[in-house]
Design an enzyme around this catalytic site. Sequence first.
Site, PDB file in Angstrom:
ATOM      1  N   LYS A   9       0.842  -1.210   0.000  1.00 18.78           N
ATOM      2  CA  LYS A   9       0.000   0.000   0.000  1.00 18.78           C
ATOM      3  C   LYS A   9       0.872   1.254   0.000  1.00 18.78           C
ATOM      4  O   LYS A   9       0.588   2.213  -0.731  1.00 18.78           O
ATOM      5  CB  LYS A   9      -0.961   0.006   1.190  1.00 18.78           C
ATOM      6  CG  LYS A   9      -1.838   1.247   1.153  1.00 18.78           C
ATOM      7  CD  LYS A   9      -3.235   1.093   1.638  1.00 18.78           C
ATOM      8  CE  LYS A   9      -4.019   2.371   1.348  1.00 18.78           C
ATOM      9  NZ  LYS A   9      -5.325   2.413   1.977  1.00 18.78           N
TER      10      LYS A   9
ATOM     11  N   GLU B  10      -4.927   9.172  -6.230  1.00 17.34           N
ATOM     12  CA  GLU B  10      -5.664   8.267  -7.116  1.00 17.34           C
ATOM     13  C   GLU B  10      -5.905   8.846  -8.506  1.00 17.34           C
ATOM     14  O   GLU B  10      -7.012   8.805  -9.047  1.00 17.34           O
ATOM     15  CB  GLU B  10      -6.998   7.875  -6.449  1.00 17.34           C
ATOM     16  CG  GLU B  10      -7.478   6.511  -6.920  1.00 17.34           C
ATOM     17  CD  GLU B  10      -8.581   5.923  -6.055  1.00 17.34           C
ATOM     18  OE1 GLU B  10      -8.353   5.750  -4.847  1.00 17.34           O
ATOM     19  OE2 GLU B  10      -9.639   5.614  -6.599  1.00 17.34           O
TER      20      GLU B  10
ATOM     21  N   ASN C  28      -8.524  -0.959  -5.477  1.00 16.25           N
ATOM     22  CA  ASN C  28      -9.974  -1.185  -5.454  1.00 16.25           C
ATOM     23  C   ASN C  28     -10.377  -2.507  -6.096  1.00 16.25           C
ATOM     24  O   ASN C  28     -11.555  -2.707  -6.394  1.00 16.25           O
ATOM     25  CB  ASN C  28     -10.687  -0.019  -6.158  1.00 16.25           C
ATOM     26  CG  ASN C  28     -10.488   1.285  -5.410  1.00 16.25           C
ATOM     27  OD1 ASN C  28     -10.485   1.298  -4.184  1.00 16.25           O
ATOM     28  ND2 ASN C  28     -10.271   2.363  -6.137  1.00 16.25           N
TER      29      ASN C  28
ATOM     30  N   HIS D 118     -17.476  -5.189   5.238  1.00 14.21           N
ATOM     31  CA  HIS D 118     -16.851  -4.687   4.011  1.00 14.21           C
ATOM     32  C   HIS D 118     -15.960  -5.760   3.358  1.00 14.21           C
ATOM     33  O   HIS D 118     -16.080  -6.044   2.169  1.00 14.21           O
ATOM     34  CB  HIS D 118     -16.047  -3.434   4.359  1.00 14.21           C
ATOM     35  CG  HIS D 118     -15.235  -2.884   3.243  1.00 14.21           C
ATOM     36  ND1 HIS D 118     -15.802  -2.322   2.126  1.00 14.21           N
ATOM     37  CD2 HIS D 118     -13.890  -2.826   3.061  1.00 14.21           C
ATOM     38  CE1 HIS D 118     -14.843  -1.935   1.307  1.00 14.21           C
ATOM     39  NE2 HIS D 118     -13.680  -2.231   1.848  1.00 14.21           N
TER      40      HIS D 118
HETATM   41  P1  NAD Z   1     -14.538  -0.817  12.804  1.00 15.90           P
HETATM   42  O1  NAD Z   1     -13.694   0.360  12.995  1.00 15.90           O
HETATM   43  O2  NAD Z   1     -16.018  -0.625  12.886  1.00 15.90           O
HETATM   44  O3  NAD Z   1     -14.102  -1.948  13.845  1.00 15.90           O
HETATM   45  C1  NAD Z   1     -14.814  -3.178  13.853  1.00 15.90           C
HETATM   46  C2  NAD Z   1     -15.249  -3.543  15.273  1.00 15.90           C
HETATM   47  O4  NAD Z   1     -14.131  -4.034  15.995  1.00 15.90           O
HETATM   48  C3  NAD Z   1     -15.811  -2.385  16.089  1.00 15.90           C
HETATM   49  O5  NAD Z   1     -16.884  -2.834  16.867  1.00 15.90           O
HETATM   50  C4  NAD Z   1     -14.621  -2.006  16.967  1.00 15.90           C
HETATM   51  O6  NAD Z   1     -15.015  -1.363  18.160  1.00 15.90           O
HETATM   52  C5  NAD Z   1     -14.015  -3.344  17.239  1.00 15.90           C
HETATM   53  N1  NAD Z   1     -12.601  -3.377  17.562  1.00 15.90           N
HETATM   54  C6  NAD Z   1     -11.603  -2.647  17.008  1.00 15.90           C
HETATM   55  N2  NAD Z   1     -10.420  -3.069  17.427  1.00 15.90           N
HETATM   56  C7  NAD Z   1     -10.641  -4.070  18.288  1.00 15.90           C
HETATM   57  C8  NAD Z   1      -9.806  -4.924  19.027  1.00 15.90           C
HETATM   58  N3  NAD Z   1      -8.479  -4.868  18.922  1.00 15.90           N
HETATM   59  N4  NAD Z   1     -10.377  -5.848  19.847  1.00 15.90           N
HETATM   60  C9  NAD Z   1     -11.729  -5.944  19.908  1.00 15.90           C
HETATM   61  N5  NAD Z   1     -12.575  -5.200  19.202  1.00 15.90           N
HETATM   62  C10 NAD Z   1     -12.031  -4.271  18.392  1.00 15.90           C
HETATM   63  O7  NAD Z   1     -14.269  -1.525  11.386  1.00 15.90           O
HETATM   64  P2  NAD Z   1     -12.992  -1.625  10.449  1.00 15.90           P
HETATM   65  O8  NAD Z   1     -13.249  -2.802   9.601  1.00 15.90           O
HETATM   66  O9  NAD Z   1     -11.736  -1.518  11.191  1.00 15.90           O
HETATM   67  O10 NAD Z   1     -13.097  -0.309   9.562  1.00 15.90           O
HETATM   68  C11 NAD Z   1     -14.176  -0.089   8.681  1.00 15.90           C
HETATM   69  C12 NAD Z   1     -14.144   1.361   8.260  1.00 15.90           C
HETATM   70  O11 NAD Z   1     -12.917   1.626   7.589  1.00 15.90           O
HETATM   71  C13 NAD Z   1     -15.257   1.749   7.316  1.00 15.90           C
HETATM   72  O12 NAD Z   1     -15.833   2.949   7.751  1.00 15.90           O
HETATM   73  C14 NAD Z   1     -14.544   1.960   5.985  1.00 15.90           C
HETATM   74  O13 NAD Z   1     -15.179   2.932   5.190  1.00 15.90           O
HETATM   75  C15 NAD Z   1     -13.191   2.422   6.448  1.00 15.90           C
HETATM   76  N6  NAD Z   1     -12.095   2.204   5.478  1.00 15.90           N
HETATM   77  C16 NAD Z   1     -11.302   3.264   5.188  1.00 15.90           C
HETATM   78  C17 NAD Z   1     -10.246   3.111   4.308  1.00 15.90           C
HETATM   79  C18 NAD Z   1      -9.320   4.262   4.049  1.00 15.90           C
HETATM   80  O14 NAD Z   1      -8.463   4.155   3.174  1.00 15.90           O
HETATM   81  N7  NAD Z   1      -9.438   5.332   4.799  1.00 15.90           N
HETATM   82  C19 NAD Z   1      -9.996   1.867   3.710  1.00 15.90           C
HETATM   83  C20 NAD Z   1     -10.829   0.801   4.019  1.00 15.90           C
HETATM   84  C21 NAD Z   1     -11.893   0.981   4.906  1.00 15.90           C
HETATM   85  N1  GLY Z   2      -8.627   1.634   0.408  1.00 17.83           N
HETATM   86  C1  GLY Z   2      -8.220   2.083  -0.877  1.00 17.83           C
HETATM   87  C2  GLY Z   2      -7.280   3.246  -0.844  1.00 17.83           C
HETATM   88  O1  GLY Z   2      -6.802   3.617   0.202  1.00 17.83           O
HETATM   89  O2  GLY Z   2      -6.994   3.815  -1.854  1.00 17.83           O
END
Ligand code: NAD
Ligand code: GLY
Length: 363
Positions: free
Chosen positions: A227, A237, A245, A265
């Site tokens: 990445k 991008e 993607n 996701h």
């Molecule tokens: P999340 O942040 O909702 O975390 C998932 C769950 O795990 C939550 O309930 C959280 O409280 C819990 N959790 C986190 N760490 C934990 C741990 N160590 N132990 C126990 N529980 C824990 O979900 P996610 O999958 O981390 O992130 C999803 C989000 O990321 C979405 O909003 C998506 O749009 C975003 N995202 C952003 C990018 C980017 O490039 N900025 C890329 C991909 C996804």
């Molecule tokens: N998750 C895709 C990007 O960061 O570009």
Amino acid sequence: MKTLKVELGERSYPIHIGEGSIRILPDLLKEFSFSPKAALVSNPTVFNLYGETVMKGLEDAGLKVELILIPDGEEYKDFLWAYHILSRMLRAGLDRKSCLFALGGGVIGDIAGFSASTYMRGISYVQIPTTLLSQVDSSVGGKTGVNHPIGKNMIGTFYQPRLVLIDPSTLRTLPEREFLAGMAEVVKYGVIRDSSFFDYLRKRYEEILNLNMDGLEYIIENSCRIKADVVSEDEREAGLRAILNYGHTIGHAIETATSYRRYLHGEAVSIGMVAEARIAVLLGLMKEEAAAEIENLLQRYGLPVRTERDLSPDSIIPHLSMDKKAVSGVVKYVLPERIGEVKIHSDIPEEVLRSALSAVMES
Ligand code: NAD
Ligand code: GLY
């Protein structure tokens, strides 16, 4: 501990990866001269597990920390909660040299990064990601944002952190389903850029599923390296970054068609990767065996590779043109040609798309 660098000139930053590394936060902060007033954004779930350690580290580094907790859940990644974070920072008197620390998964990282990017026209922020998805994807690369009722991540900025600190041992408390969803993004890196990494994931799946720390460090390091390379070449991008993607065009449409409730996701991306590999096979770009290898590996990591029966191509197709990456209605697909190599395509014939979608639907 391993350290990688995202090379972006004066906005370059390190990614530190190591078991137990959240304990060395005070040492890592020595090279920065942040104002003493800082803020930590987290949610109660993560803060109860790791908050005390991180707070102590920040205090040991001489910071006076405003703790800002937001409720746990994607539905709180919105403008109103970003406004709440900004208000708390203003009332606590953070200034332009202050730093915001994000402790949590992608939801926390995205909203905290967005808040940091707009507070007094932008202050420093540090990512301490605690889910696999955030450790291999969202904490690196500077995409920040919040959701709008019209669409996910529709409001946001490109704004790079100053430091990313990844402690794989935090994954021990992560629910298994969340861990596996993060593995979809890890497999994605193998397919888009690195066939030997793909082979590693095939051979070492037992270690990884057993949360062997050396194995986890290795896969996080490799994912972040890929990445970081891509982001260093194409931060905003304009071209190359779109390869990240792979699986996401169809994955997002599946998430939208199921109102973001049925699949995490990474699970939707897993099905999307299989469908987009199928498009590549139907267009004669990739061999059938390579598509089968991708599907088998995703299954090995307990990921779905088919949607449930109630979905049909007709329920998915209308959502494809709503994709944020579509420009003037033209939908882009990242299609693999072999494992380790992908290209971006548009103008996929509708019959090919329908056939690929039917192939990932339970009959
Ligand atoms: P999340 O942040 O909702 O975390 C998932 C769950 O795990 C939550 O309930 C959280 O409280 C819990 N959790 C986190 N760490 C934990 C741990 N160590 N132990 C126990 N529980 C824990 O979900 P996610 O999958 O981390 O992130 C999803 C989000 O990321 C979405 O909003 C998506 O749009 C975003 N995202 C952003 C990018 C980017 O490039 N900025 C890329 C991909 C996804
Ligand atoms: N998750 C895709 C990007 O960061 O570009």
